[in-house]
Structure formats: structure tokens, C-alpha cells
Design a protein around this motif. Structure first.
Motif, PDB file in Angstrom:
ATOM      1  N   MET A   1      45.076 -43.536   6.833  1.00 30.88           N
ATOM      2  CA  MET A   1      43.735 -42.981   6.843  1.00 30.88           C
ATOM      3  C   MET A   1      43.469 -42.366   8.224  1.00 30.88           C
ATOM      4  O   MET A   1      43.725 -42.995   9.240  1.00 30.88           O
ATOM      5  N   PRO A   2      42.937 -41.147   8.276  1.00 28.58           N
ATOM      6  CA  PRO A   2      42.650 -40.518   9.571  1.00 28.58           C
ATOM      7  C   PRO A   2      41.555 -41.263  10.324  1.00 28.58           C
ATOM      8  O   PRO A   2      40.622 -41.789   9.716  1.00 28.58           O
ATOM      9  N   ASN A   3      41.677 -41.294  11.635  1.00 27.89           N
ATOM     10  CA  ASN A   3      40.643 -41.991  12.403  1.00 27.89           C
ATOM     11  C   ASN A   3      39.582 -41.044  12.968  1.00 27.89           C
ATOM     12  O   ASN A   3      38.530 -41.484  13.400  1.00 27.89           O
ATOM     13  N   TYR A   4      39.864 -39.742  12.986  1.00 24.52           N
ATOM     14  CA  TYR A   4      38.900 -38.744  13.449  1.00 24.52           C
ATOM     15  C   TYR A   4      38.315 -39.087  14.810  1.00 24.52           C
ATOM     16  O   TYR A   4      37.108 -38.982  15.030  1.00 24.52           O
ATOM     17  N   LEU A   5      39.183 -39.474  15.755  1.00 27.23           N
ATOM     18  CA  LEU A   5      38.733 -39.920  17.070  1.00 27.23           C
ATOM     19  C   LEU A   5      37.862 -38.874  17.771  1.00 27.23           C
ATOM     20  O   LEU A   5      36.768 -39.186  18.235  1.00 27.23           O
ATOM     21  N   TRP A   6      38.331 -37.628  17.839  1.00 23.31           N
ATOM     22  CA  TRP A   6      37.564 -36.606  18.561  1.00 23.31           C
ATOM     23  C   TRP A   6      36.248 -36.292  17.856  1.00 23.31           C
ATOM     24  O   TRP A   6      35.232 -36.061  18.505  1.00 23.31           O
ATOM     25  N   ALA A   7      36.272 -36.304  16.548  1.00 20.49           N
ATOM     26  CA  ALA A   7      35.022 -36.085  15.812  1.00 20.49           C
ATOM     27  C   ALA A   7      34.039 -37.214  16.117  1.00 20.49           C
ATOM     28  O   ALA A   7      32.847 -36.971  16.327  1.00 20.49           O
ATOM     29  N   ARG A   8      34.531 -38.450  16.162  1.00 20.85           N
ATOM     30  CA  ARG A   8      33.669 -39.592  16.480  1.00 20.85           C
ATOM     31  C   ARG A   8      33.077 -39.463  17.888  1.00 20.85           C
ATOM     32  O   ARG A   8      31.907 -39.767  18.113  1.00 20.85           O
ATOM     33  N   ILE A   9      33.895 -39.002  18.828  1.00 23.55           N
ATOM     34  CA  ILE A   9      33.404 -38.827  20.203  1.00 23.55           C
ATOM     35  C   ILE A   9      32.265 -37.814  20.227  1.00 23.55           C
ATOM     36  O   ILE A   9      31.208 -38.063  20.815  1.00 23.55           O
ATOM     37  N   PHE A  10      32.464 -36.664  19.562  1.00 22.22           N
ATOM     38  CA  PHE A  10      31.419 -35.636  19.576  1.00 22.22           C
ATOM     39  C   PHE A  10      30.207 -36.037  18.740  1.00 22.22           C
ATOM     40  O   PHE A  10      29.080 -35.678  19.086  1.00 22.22           O
ATOM     41  N   LEU A  11      30.409 -36.797  17.673  1.00 19.83           N
ATOM     42  CA  LEU A  11      29.267 -37.336  16.927  1.00 19.83           C
ATOM     43  C   LEU A  11      28.457 -38.279  17.819  1.00 19.83           C
ATOM     44  O   LEU A  11      27.223 -38.267  17.803  1.00 19.83           O
ATOM     45  N   GLY A  12      29.158 -39.096  18.603  1.00 19.22           N
ATOM     46  CA  GLY A  12      28.482 -40.015  19.519  1.00 19.22           C
ATOM     47  C   GLY A  12      27.717 -39.279  20.612  1.00 19.22           C
ATOM     48  O   GLY A  12      26.582 -39.649  20.952  1.00 19.22           O
ATOM     49  N   LEU A  13      28.328 -38.240  21.174  1.00 12.74           N
ATOM     50  CA  LEU A  13      27.634 -37.428  22.176  1.00 12.74           C
ATOM     51  C   LEU A  13      26.399 -36.763  21.573  1.00 12.74           C
ATOM     52  O   LEU A  13      25.338 -36.701  22.202  1.00 12.74           O
ATOM     53  N   ASN A  14      26.550 -36.275  20.361  1.00 12.91           N
ATOM     54  CA  ASN A  14      25.445 -35.651  19.636  1.00 12.91           C
ATOM     55  C   ASN A  14      24.318 -36.672  19.441  1.00 12.91           C
ATOM     56  O   ASN A  14      23.138 -36.358  19.639  1.00 12.91           O
ATOM     57  N   ALA A  15      24.677 -37.894  19.073  1.00  6.73           N
ATOM     58  CA  ALA A  15      23.681 -38.952  18.882  1.00  6.73           C
ATOM     59  C   ALA A  15      22.941 -39.232  20.186  1.00  6.73           C
ATOM     60  O   ALA A  15      21.707 -39.321  20.197  1.00  6.73           O
ATOM     61  N   GLY A  16      23.679 -39.365  21.268  1.00 12.11           N
ATOM     62  CA  GLY A  16      23.058 -39.634  22.560  1.00 12.11           C
ATOM     63  C   GLY A  16      22.099 -38.532  22.982  1.00 12.11           C
ATOM     64  O   GLY A  16      20.981 -38.795  23.442  1.00 12.11           O
ATOM     65  N   PHE A  17      22.525 -37.287  22.811  1.00 13.27           N
ATOM     66  CA  PHE A  17      21.683 -36.144  23.162  1.00 13.27           C
ATOM     67  C   PHE A  17      20.450 -36.084  22.264  1.00 13.27           C
ATOM     68  O   PHE A  17      19.352 -35.790  22.727  1.00 13.27           O
ATOM     69  N   SER A  18      20.621 -36.399  20.979  1.00  9.15           N
ATOM     70  CA  SER A  18      19.495 -36.407  20.042  1.00  9.15           C
ATOM     71  C   SER A  18      18.491 -37.499  20.398  1.00  9.15           C
ATOM     72  O   SER A  18      17.273 -37.285  20.309  1.00  9.15           O
ATOM     73  N   ILE A  19      18.976 -38.657  20.814  1.00  3.14           N
ATOM     74  CA  ILE A  19      18.086 -39.739  21.240  1.00  3.14           C
ATOM     75  C   ILE A  19      17.304 -39.309  22.478  1.00  3.14           C
ATOM     76  O   ILE A  19      16.072 -39.450  22.528  1.00  3.14           O
ATOM     77  N   LEU A  20      17.993 -38.768  23.461  1.00  2.87           N
ATOM     78  CA  LEU A  20      17.335 -38.323  24.687  1.00  2.87           C
ATOM     79  C   LEU A  20      16.281 -37.256  24.396  1.00  2.87           C
ATOM     80  O   LEU A  20      15.129 -37.357  24.831  1.00  2.87           O
ATOM     81  N   THR A  21      16.660 -36.251  23.633  1.00  2.00           N
ATOM     82  CA  THR A  21      15.747 -35.164  23.297  1.00  2.00           C
ATOM     83  C   THR A  21      14.566 -35.679  22.475  1.00  2.00           C
ATOM     84  O   THR A  21      13.415 -35.309  22.715  1.00  2.00           O
ATOM     85  N   GLY A  22      14.857 -36.532  21.505  1.00  2.00           N
ATOM     86  CA  GLY A  22      13.791 -37.090  20.667  1.00  2.00           C
ATOM     87  C   GLY A  22      12.786 -37.899  21.472  1.00  2.00           C
ATOM     88  O   GLY A  22      11.572 -37.757  21.288  1.00  2.00           O
ATOM     89  N   LEU A  23      13.271 -38.722  22.386  1.00  2.00           N
ATOM     90  CA  LEU A  23      12.365 -39.537  23.203  1.00  2.00           C
ATOM     91  C   LEU A  23      11.508 -38.670  24.131  1.00  2.00           C
ATOM     92  O   LEU A  23      10.320 -38.937  24.311  1.00  2.00           O
ATOM     93  N   VAL A  24      12.114 -37.626  24.704  1.00  5.58           N
ATOM     94  CA  VAL A  24      11.341 -36.711  25.553  1.00  5.58           C
ATOM     95  C   VAL A  24      10.226 -36.051  24.742  1.00  5.58           C
ATOM     96  O   VAL A  24       9.081 -35.962  25.195  1.00  5.58           O
ATOM     97  N   LEU A  25      10.559 -35.611  23.529  1.00  2.00           N
ATOM     98  CA  LEU A  25       9.550 -34.970  22.683  1.00  2.00           C
ATOM     99  C   LEU A  25       8.438 -35.946  22.283  1.00  2.00           C
ATOM    100  O   LEU A  25       7.268 -35.568  22.213  1.00  2.00           O
ATOM    101  N   ILE A  26       8.794 -37.188  22.025  1.00  2.00           N
ATOM    102  CA  ILE A  26       7.800 -38.191  21.620  1.00  2.00           C
ATOM    103  C   ILE A  26       6.896 -38.597  22.780  1.00  2.00           C
ATOM    104  O   ILE A  26       5.682 -38.698  22.625  1.00  2.00           O
ATOM    105  N   PHE A  27       7.488 -38.822  23.950  1.00  2.00           N
ATOM    106  CA  PHE A  27       6.713 -39.351  25.065  1.00  2.00           C
ATOM    107  C   PHE A  27       6.066 -38.296  25.964  1.00  2.00           C
ATOM    108  O   PHE A  27       5.131 -38.600  26.699  1.00  2.00           O
ATOM    109  N   PHE A  28       6.543 -37.048  25.910  1.00  2.00           N
ATOM    110  CA  PHE A  28       6.001 -35.998  26.773  1.00  2.00           C
ATOM    111  C   PHE A  28       5.682 -34.709  26.022  1.00  2.00           C
ATOM    112  O   PHE A  28       6.007 -33.616  26.498  1.00  2.00           O
TER     113      PHE A  28
END
Length: 133
Positions: A1-28
Motif C-alpha cells: 500500500m502506498p504511504n504517500y509521504l510527500w502528499a501527507r507532508i503537504f496536507l499537513g502544511l496546508n492544515a497548519g496554514f489553514s489553522i493560522l489563517t482561520g484563527l487570524v480571520l476569526i480573532f482579527f
């Protein structure tokens, strides 16, 4: 079964950026509105807060995908497609509402789009080129 390591890394980066952006929009939302818009719009803070909440929900779905033992190309590609949709729709907003955006506002949208494009490309490439677990 493929592990999709690089896809997981970029999905994680995307998640982190989405959290940061979302919190900025909510709080400011007021500060974001002042920075991005040339005119005062009474309902824009609610829109920014709602967008922030949606981004947090998107981030949660990305975190679930990163941890998904059965991650597949279609799942990864659907997120890349959503990212492309974000970039295209943001470009449409800049084109249609340019009179309402400050130069800083356009720069923020372009900057966010650069990050989202990198995530989309990284996820796409990670889904295409992967090692077996």
C-alpha cells in the motif's frame, strides 16, 4: 500500500496554514477589513469570521486525511482540486472587486494564493510519485 509521504507532508502544511489563517480571520476580522478594503462594509467582519470557521473545518479534514491509514490518490486529488478552486475564486474576487481592495489587500490575497498553490502542487506531486510502505 502506498504511504504517500510527500502528499501527507503537504496536507499537513496546508492544515497548519489553514489553522493560522482561520484563527487570524476569526480573532482579527476588523483589522483584516481595514487592511484589505478601501471602503467600510458593515457585514464583512461576519464574512471573515465565517470564512475563518470554514478554514478551521477544512484544516480538521486535512488532519484526518494526514492520519488516514487508507489515504488514496482520489482523496489527495480532491484536496488539491479544492485548493485550485480557492486560488481561482480568489483571483476572480481580485478581478471583480479590485476597486474595493487596497494594494495591501491584493498583496495578501496573492500571498495566500502562492502558499495554497504550493500546497496543491505538493499534494498532487506527492500523490503521483510515492514509495510503497
Amino acid at each position: 500500500m502506498p504511504n504517500y509521504l510527500w502528499a501527507r507532508i503537504f496536507l499537513g502544511l496546508n492544515a497548519g496554514f489553514s489553522i493560522l489563517t482561520g484563527l487570524v480571520l476569526i480573532f482579527f476580522p476588523g483589522l483584516i477589513a481595514e487592511t484589505m478594503l478601501t471602503k467600510e462594509v458593515s457585514w464583512i467582519t461576519e464574512v471573515f469570521i465565517g470564512l475563518g470557521v470554514l478554514l478551521l473545518g477544512f484544516a480538521i479534514s486535512l488532519i484526518v486525511l494526514v492520519r488516514d491509514r487508507y489515504l488514496s490518490k482520489p482523496k489527495i486529488m480532491s484536496i488539491s482540486a479544492a485548493d485550485v478552486g480557492w486560488v481561482v475564486s480568489s483571483c476572480v474576487v481580485v478581478l471583480l472587486f479590485n476597486d474595493f481592495l487596497t494594494l495591501k489587500g491584493v498583496a495578501i490575497i496573492v500571498g495566500v494564493n502562492i502558499f495554497v498553490s504550493i500546497f496543491a502542487l505538493g499534494q498532487f506531486m506527492g500523490a503521483r510519485v510515492t514509495a510503497l510502505a
